[in-house]
Design a protein around this motif. Structure first.
Motif, mmCIF file in Angstrom:
data_model
loop_
_atom_site.group_PDB
_atom_site.id
_atom_site.type_symbol
_atom_site.label_atom_id
_atom_site.label_comp_id
_atom_site.label_asym_id
_atom_site.label_seq_id
_atom_site.Cartn_x
_atom_site.Cartn_y
_atom_site.Cartn_z
ATOM 1 N N THR A 102 36.976 35.968 38.212
ATOM 2 C CA THR A 102 38.298 36.345 37.730
ATOM 3 C C THR A 102 38.155 37.187 36.467
ATOM 4 O OG1 THR A 102 39.284 34.315 38.616
ATOM 5 C CG2 THR A 102 40.529 35.494 36.932
ATOM 6 N N ASN A 135 33.489 33.382 42.846
ATOM 7 C CA ASN A 135 34.914 33.605 42.646
ATOM 8 C C ASN A 135 35.098 34.081 41.211
ATOM 9 O OD1 ASN A 135 37.763 32.835 41.863
ATOM 10 N ND2 ASN A 135 37.825 32.293 44.021
ATOM 11 N N GLN A 180 40.925 39.265 40.845
ATOM 12 C CA GLN A 180 39.940 38.288 41.294
ATOM 13 C C GLN A 180 39.107 38.857 42.426
ATOM 14 O OE1 GLN A 180 40.936 34.315 43.373
ATOM 15 N NE2 GLN A 180 40.800 33.786 41.199
ATOM 16 N N ILE A 218 45.445 40.332 35.709
ATOM 17 C CA ILE A 218 44.418 39.401 36.182
ATOM 18 C C ILE A 218 44.044 39.746 37.618
ATOM 19 C CG2 ILE A 218 43.826 36.995 36.625
ATOM 20 C CD1 ILE A 218 45.852 36.171 34.526
#
Length: 275
Positions: free
Chosen positions: A200, A198, A187, A185
């Motif tokens: 992700t 933002n 970002q 993951i």
């Protein structure tokens, strides 16, 4: 008979006016499209450009952009797929073309949706800090015409999400701050015309994109009030065009990752041209 002739005359005049409006809008959209097209750059992607990033982020970029690929400022897409107008509604066939640009920042999405009695066409766009959505039933009768500050903010969020189709826009050289949340993951934090993004991304072990999500300004709430809502989607296939490996089949919708998820968009990228 006179009444019928008057009604017919009024209908003809009305259709003529709507046709003029539709043609005028299409011309303005095509003008914006041309303004977003960029000339090829001499700069090329090298692994050094992402050498200081966390390993999962490097993995994503090294999968998405082949070394030596020219750094693109825009991408032009041709896509097909399906569109759902509201939760639990039937899916409608869709064909669309799109341009996404970083210099200047903006996008245009021109689409034809539906068939027979339920057929409409038009465009969404974001240009010069303004967003607009306008569609016409049968390409003629005004159906949707939305343009305000909330639409501007929502369009910026959409553009940030769709940078997955233009990975060069997410390079740290474009003032994008990256961090790895976990091994799979990552970002990205950046701004488009002062609107914070933002983004992700969930990636596989080879760096390919599996999922994306971000808070996007929208009104898909019970009281139709505008607020940040999780928007996102999943990738089902990818393709490589001009040195860029991007999602080729994707589904997306509002309230992603929750029990209120409304998937309304499914697309397959048929062609991508980077410049």
């Amino acid at each position: 008979m006179k009444i019928i002739l008057v009604i017919v005359a009024i209908a003809i005049v009305g259709c003529s006016i709507f046709l003029v409006i539709s043609v005028k809008y299409n011309r303005s959209v095509n003008k914006i499209w041309r303004s977003l097209k960029s000339q090829p750059t001499n700069a090329v992607f090298t692994p050094d450009m992402v050498a200081d990033l966390d390993e999962p982020v490097r993995r994503y970029f090294l999968h998405a952009i082949a070394p030596g690929t020219p750094i693109a400022a825009c991408v032009e897409l041709e896509m097909s797929g399906s569109f759902c107008l509201k939760p639990d509604a039937d899916w409608l066939p869709m064909n669309a073309s799109q341009i996404i640009s970083t210099t200047p920042p903006g996008f245009v999405w021109k689409a034809s949706i539906g068939k027979a009695s339920m057929s409409f066409s038009g465009a969404d766009y974001y240009s010069q800090s303004k967003g607009r959505m306008r569609f016409f039933l049968w390409g003629l009768l005004p159906l949707v015409n939305a343009q305000n500050k909330n639409i501007d903010r929502s369009a910026v969020g959409r553009m940030g999400a769709e940078y997955i189709w233009l990975p060069s826009a997410l390079l740290p050289q474009h003032n994008v701050a990256w961090q790895a949340i976990a091994d799979n993951i990552i970002q990205a934090n950046f701004k488009i015309d002062n609107e914070p993004i933002n983004l992700t991304l969930t990636i596989a072990s080879d760096g390919s994109l599996l999922k994306l999500s971000l808070p996007r300004w929208g009104d898909k709430t019970e009281d139709s009030n505008w607020q940040y809502i999780t928007f996102g989607g999943e990738t089902r296939e990818e393709k490589t065009f001009d040195g860029y490996t991007i999602p080729a089949k994707i589904s997306a919708g509002w309230w992603f990752g929750t029990d209120k998820y409304w998937e309304f968009f499914q697309s397959s990228i048929e062609r991508a041209k980077f410049s």
